[in-house]
Design a protein around this motif. Structure first.
Motif, short mmCIF file in Angstrom:
data_model
loop_
_atom_site.label_atom_id
_atom_site.label_comp_id
_atom_site.label_asym_id
_atom_site.label_seq_id
_atom_site.Cartn_x
_atom_site.Cartn_y
_atom_site.Cartn_z
N ASP A 119 0.83 -1.20 0.00
CA ASP A 119 0.00 0.00 0.00
C ASP A 119 0.87 1.26 0.00
O ASP A 119 0.59 2.22 -0.73
CB ASP A 119 -0.93 0.03 1.22
CG ASP A 119 -1.99 -1.06 1.17
OD1 ASP A 119 -2.20 -1.66 0.10
OD2 ASP A 119 -2.60 -1.33 2.24
N TYR A 120 1.92 1.25 0.80
CA TYR A 120 2.83 2.39 0.87
C TYR A 120 3.47 2.64 -0.50
O TYR A 120 3.52 3.78 -0.99
CB TYR A 120 3.91 2.13 1.92
CG TYR A 120 4.97 3.21 1.97
CD1 TYR A 120 4.75 4.40 2.65
CD2 TYR A 120 6.19 3.04 1.32
CE1 TYR A 120 5.71 5.39 2.70
CE2 TYR A 120 7.16 4.03 1.36
CZ TYR A 120 6.92 5.20 2.05
OH TYR A 120 7.87 6.18 2.08
N GLU A 123 1.01 4.11 -2.92
CA GLU A 123 0.77 5.54 -2.64
C GLU A 123 1.90 6.39 -3.22
O GLU A 123 1.65 7.44 -3.83
CB GLU A 123 0.68 5.78 -1.13
CG GLU A 123 -0.61 5.29 -0.51
CD GLU A 123 -0.58 5.41 1.01
OE1 GLU A 123 0.19 6.24 1.54
OE2 GLU A 123 -1.34 4.67 1.65
N SER A 126 1.61 6.49 -6.98
CA SER A 126 0.51 7.38 -7.38
C SER A 126 0.93 8.83 -7.24
O SER A 126 0.62 9.67 -8.10
CB SER A 126 -0.73 7.12 -6.52
OG SER A 126 -1.24 5.85 -6.76
#
Length: 141
Positions: A119-120, A123, A126
């Motif tokens: 997830d990190y 992010e 993105s």
């Protein structure tokens, strides 16, 4: 009771005692081996997962840093890339090996840490895709 019966009974007792000792020893060794094998397989799985996620995170972060380092030193780099390099500098992204990029936890499950790391990284990717579109499009080819 005859002498033969006493010898057979004594032999039977000795055999049973030896069998019990062997059984206890084998049980202890088997238990110990099982614990060791289980521990090693869990640690190895955790290491393999952590290495994979850590490498992916470090690689993604390092390629942007290296790219903009080269672009800023190049006299022939397009202005769009140089301005994007300035934006990258303003993001103040720590070096790829900085501990702040990596999820840790003493009692956390490997799967949960792995998901947090993914997830990190997503992010960060993105953020870079939004703020650094030229480099991101070059890297995705």
């Amino acid at each position: 009771m005859s002498l033969t019966d006493e010898k057979d009974s004594e032999f039977s007792n000795i055999t049973e005692n030896n069998l019990n000792r062997i059984h206890n020893t084998v049980s202890k060794v088997g238990y110990s081996d099982g614990i060791t094998n289980g521990r090693e397989s869990v640690f190895q799985m955790g290491f393999d997962t952590g290495y994979e996620k850590g490498f992916a995170t470090g690689f993604e972060l390092a390629k942007y840093k290296a790219f903009y380092d080269v672009m800023n030193k190049s006299s022939s780099a397009p202005e769009t890339l140089k301005s994007e390099g300035n934006l990258y500098e303003q993001l103040n992204t720590p070096t790829a090996t900085d501990k702040s990029h990596f999820m840790t936890g003493a009692n956390d499950e490997v799967a949960r840490l792995s998901q947090q790391q993914s997830d990190y990284l997503n992010e960060k990717k993105s953020l870079f895709a939004k703020d650094l579109p030229i480099a991101t499009s070059l890297f995705s080819r």
